[in-house]
Design a protein around this motif. Structure first.
Motif, PDB file in Angstrom:
ATOM      1  N   ASP A  69       6.406 -21.501  -7.930  1.00  0.00           N
ATOM      2  CA  ASP A  69       5.602 -20.439  -7.147  1.00  0.00           C
ATOM      3  C   ASP A  69       5.873 -20.461  -5.625  1.00  0.00           C
ATOM      4  O   ASP A  69       5.764 -21.538  -5.053  1.00  0.00           O
ATOM      5  CB  ASP A  69       4.055 -20.408  -7.319  1.00  0.00           C
ATOM      6  CG  ASP A  69       3.631 -19.891  -8.834  1.00  0.00           C
ATOM      7  OD1 ASP A  69       4.424 -19.240  -9.269  1.00  0.00           O
ATOM      8  OD2 ASP A  69       2.621 -20.491  -9.393  1.00  0.00           O
ATOM      9  N   SER A  70       6.205 -19.247  -5.024  1.00  0.00           N
ATOM     10  CA  SER A  70       6.251 -19.361  -3.725  1.00  0.00           C
ATOM     11  C   SER A  70       4.773 -19.842  -2.953  1.00  0.00           C
ATOM     12  O   SER A  70       3.622 -19.307  -3.731  1.00  0.00           O
ATOM     13  CB  SER A  70       6.369 -17.967  -3.078  1.00  0.00           C
ATOM     14  OG  SER A  70       6.389 -17.804  -1.598  1.00  0.00           O
ATOM     15  N   GLY A  71       4.860 -20.482  -1.850  1.00  0.00           N
ATOM     16  CA  GLY A  71       3.678 -20.919  -0.973  1.00  0.00           C
ATOM     17  C   GLY A  71       3.323 -22.327  -1.656  1.00  0.00           C
ATOM     18  O   GLY A  71       2.227 -22.863  -1.237  1.00  0.00           O
ATOM     19  N   THR A  72       4.012 -22.851  -2.852  1.00  0.00           N
ATOM     20  CA  THR A  72       3.373 -24.142  -3.355  1.00  0.00           C
ATOM     21  C   THR A  72       3.699 -25.291  -2.315  1.00  0.00           C
ATOM     22  O   THR A  72       4.948 -25.257  -1.732  1.00  0.00           O
ATOM     23  CB  THR A  72       4.206 -24.635  -4.578  1.00  0.00           C
ATOM     24  OG1 THR A  72       3.926 -23.696  -5.555  1.00  0.00           O
ATOM     25  CG2 THR A  72       3.854 -25.927  -5.017  1.00  0.00           C
ATOM     26  N   LEU A  73       2.814 -25.878  -1.733  1.00  0.00           N
ATOM     27  CA  LEU A  73       3.321 -27.197  -0.763  1.00  0.00           C
ATOM     28  C   LEU A  73       3.551 -28.280  -1.435  1.00  0.00           C
ATOM     29  O   LEU A  73       3.270 -28.561  -2.748  1.00  0.00           O
ATOM     30  CB  LEU A  73       1.775 -27.512  -0.140  1.00  0.00           C
ATOM     31  CG  LEU A  73       1.145 -26.482   0.902  1.00  0.00           C
ATOM     32  CD1 LEU A  73      -0.351 -26.686   1.178  1.00  0.00           C
ATOM     33  CD2 LEU A  73       2.046 -26.342   1.943  1.00  0.00           C
ATOM     34  N   ASP A  81       6.162 -32.768   5.156  1.00  0.00           N
ATOM     35  CA  ASP A  81       5.944 -31.468   4.078  1.00  0.00           C
ATOM     36  C   ASP A  81       6.482 -30.317   4.046  1.00  0.00           C
ATOM     37  O   ASP A  81       6.853 -29.765   5.221  1.00  0.00           O
ATOM     38  CB  ASP A  81       4.048 -31.407   4.274  1.00  0.00           C
ATOM     39  CG  ASP A  81       3.304 -32.807   3.937  1.00  0.00           C
ATOM     40  OD1 ASP A  81       3.931 -33.857   3.423  1.00  0.00           O
ATOM     41  OD2 ASP A  81       2.116 -32.652   4.343  1.00  0.00           O
ATOM     42  N   LEU A  82       6.770 -29.606   3.100  1.00  0.00           N
ATOM     43  CA  LEU A  82       7.238 -28.489   3.033  1.00  0.00           C
ATOM     44  C   LEU A  82       6.559 -27.345   2.131  1.00  0.00           C
ATOM     45  O   LEU A  82       5.664 -27.752   1.292  1.00  0.00           O
ATOM     46  CB  LEU A  82       8.526 -28.818   2.128  1.00  0.00           C
ATOM     47  CG  LEU A  82       9.763 -29.634   2.623  1.00  0.00           C
ATOM     48  CD1 LEU A  82      10.765 -29.611   1.849  1.00  0.00           C
ATOM     49  CD2 LEU A  82      10.192 -29.138   4.190  1.00  0.00           C
ATOM     50  N   VAL A  83       6.992 -26.038   2.390  1.00  0.00           N
ATOM     51  CA  VAL A  83       6.252 -25.025   1.481  1.00  0.00           C
ATOM     52  C   VAL A  83       7.425 -24.352   0.781  1.00  0.00           C
ATOM     53  O   VAL A  83       8.451 -23.975   1.432  1.00  0.00           O
ATOM     54  CB  VAL A  83       5.314 -24.048   2.278  1.00  0.00           C
ATOM     55  CG1 VAL A  83       6.141 -23.339   3.379  1.00  0.00           C
ATOM     56  CG2 VAL A  83       4.745 -23.040   1.322  1.00  0.00           C
ATOM     57  N   ILE A  84       7.314 -23.919  -0.739  1.00  0.00           N
ATOM     58  CA  ILE A  84       8.417 -23.504  -1.128  1.00  0.00           C
ATOM     59  C   ILE A  84       8.406 -21.926  -0.670  1.00  0.00           C
ATOM     60  O   ILE A  84       7.200 -21.399  -0.786  1.00  0.00           O
ATOM     61  CB  ILE A  84       8.041 -23.587  -2.829  1.00  0.00           C
ATOM     62  CG1 ILE A  84       8.194 -25.054  -3.217  1.00  0.00           C
ATOM     63  CG2 ILE A  84       9.089 -22.665  -3.719  1.00  0.00           C
ATOM     64  CD1 ILE A  84       8.143 -25.097  -4.631  1.00  0.00           C
ATOM     65  N   ALA A  85       9.681 -21.445  -0.492  1.00  0.00           N
ATOM     66  CA  ALA A  85       9.686 -19.988   0.034  1.00  0.00           C
ATOM     67  C   ALA A  85       9.849 -18.811  -0.970  1.00  0.00           C
ATOM     68  O   ALA A  85       9.744 -17.658  -0.783  1.00  0.00           O
ATOM     69  CB  ALA A  85      11.126 -20.166   1.135  1.00  0.00           C
ATOM     70  N   ALA A 100      12.878 -24.032   1.090  1.00  0.00           N
ATOM     71  CA  ALA A 100      11.756 -24.335   1.339  1.00  0.00           C
ATOM     72  C   ALA A 100      11.493 -24.159   2.816  1.00  0.00           C
ATOM     73  O   ALA A 100      12.611 -24.751   3.578  1.00  0.00           O
ATOM     74  CB  ALA A 100      11.158 -25.755   0.749  1.00  0.00           C
ATOM     75  N   TYR A 101      10.304 -24.347   3.318  1.00  0.00           N
ATOM     76  CA  TYR A 101      10.060 -24.322   4.956  1.00  0.00           C
ATOM     77  C   TYR A 101       9.070 -25.798   5.318  1.00  0.00           C
ATOM     78  O   TYR A 101       8.302 -26.014   4.733  1.00  0.00           O
ATOM     79  CB  TYR A 101       9.687 -23.240   5.579  1.00  0.00           C
ATOM     80  CG  TYR A 101      10.351 -21.948   5.664  1.00  0.00           C
ATOM     81  CD1 TYR A 101      11.390 -21.657   6.365  1.00  0.00           C
ATOM     82  CD2 TYR A 101      10.255 -20.949   4.444  1.00  0.00           C
ATOM     83  CE1 TYR A 101      12.125 -20.681   6.462  1.00  0.00           C
ATOM     84  CE2 TYR A 101      11.068 -19.887   4.333  1.00  0.00           C
ATOM     85  CZ  TYR A 101      11.971 -19.673   5.191  1.00  0.00           C
ATOM     86  OH  TYR A 101      12.822 -18.637   5.673  1.00  0.00           O
ATOM     87  N   SER A 102       9.672 -26.324   6.375  1.00  0.00           N
ATOM     88  CA  SER A 102       8.620 -27.245   6.786  1.00  0.00           C
ATOM     89  C   SER A 102       7.412 -26.818   7.310  1.00  0.00           C
ATOM     90  O   SER A 102       7.355 -25.740   8.025  1.00  0.00           O
ATOM     91  CB  SER A 102       9.438 -28.024   8.236  1.00  0.00           C
ATOM     92  OG  SER A 102       8.463 -28.536   8.928  1.00  0.00           O
TER      93      SER A 102
END
Length: 233
Positions: A69-73, A81-85, A100-102
């Motif tokens: 899922d988008s938004g998964t940390l 740490d990243l978040v899935i885009a 993913a974004y930082s």
């Protein structure tokens, strides 16, 4: 409220519910957190420090597809740490690269590190991700800056960690980065109704990031629908 507006809103919610149900029936299988927890999946940092967006490899060693899922940390003790885009699913016995974004700008990302799902990003961050295309370099850069501002507010240090690595990799000047950060702060204030003071005090744990996630966009959509219907009457 106009009956036609209520009908449109109802149809949107019904479609979202049916889409989610159909997706679950079609894909089946666990979400990423469950799969990692039971040992049937793992997440490996693939991109290097300064990449925008970064990349993680999700390996599915189980016998069911894994929902991502988008938004998964994604968290680690040794890498930022990243978040899935984006949303996707990983078929059994396969691996997939996912952007993913930082969200931990003061820490560099390290290739080869295992990451663990750590819940969902705040609603406002998820909303920012939903309107961005990580395959578009300009949009990805803009999104990354927005996420850093939301994660740290005035505490964002542009001379450390992932931010510093990004500047060097892009051969930017720090004054250029500061100008871009000022611009995205204005965008966030305009789009979500945040004040300068609120932005300054933000961090990733701020309650306001969940209070102001999507209502502003929903209200703007309703206003647009109302104006459009009114213009036809």
């Amino acid at each position: 409220m106009n009956a036609r507006i209520l009908l449109v809103i109802s149809l949107i919610f019904i479609f979202a519910f049916l889409s989610g149900g159909i997706g679950y029936i079609t894909l089946g299988g666990p979400d990423l957190a469950s799969a990692v927890s039971d040992g049937s999946a793992e997440v490996i940092q693939k991109g290097s420090a300064g990449d925008v967006p970064n990349t993680v490899e999700i390996r599915n060693t189980g016998n069911k597809p894994v929902r991502v899922d988008s938004g998964t940390l994604l968290a680690s003790n040794t890498s930022g740490d990243l978040v899935i885009a984006t949303e996707t699913h990983v078929s059994p016995g396969s691996a997939e690269d996912v952007p993913a974004y930082s969200v931990e700008p003061e820490e560099r990302t390290l290739q080869g590190v295992k990451l663990e799902p750590a819940g969902k990003a705040p609603a406002l961050m998820v909303d920012v991700l939903s309107s961005s295309n990580p395959s578009d370099p300009a949009e990805a850069f803009n999104t990354q800056l927005k996420l850093w501002v939301l994660a740290r507010g005035d505490e964002l240090n542009i001379y450390r960690g992932e931010v510093y690595a990004m500047v060097k990799k892009r051969d930017m000047r720090f004054y250029q980065l500061r100008e871009n950060i000022t611009a995205v702060r204005s965008e966030l204030m305009d789009e979500y109704g945040l004040t300068e003071e609120q932005l300054s005090e933000l961090n990733i744990a701020s309650p306001i990031l969940n209070q102001t996630g999507s209502p502003f966009k929903l209200f703007s959509v309703l206003d647009a629908l109302k104006n459009q219907i009114g213009a036809r009457q």
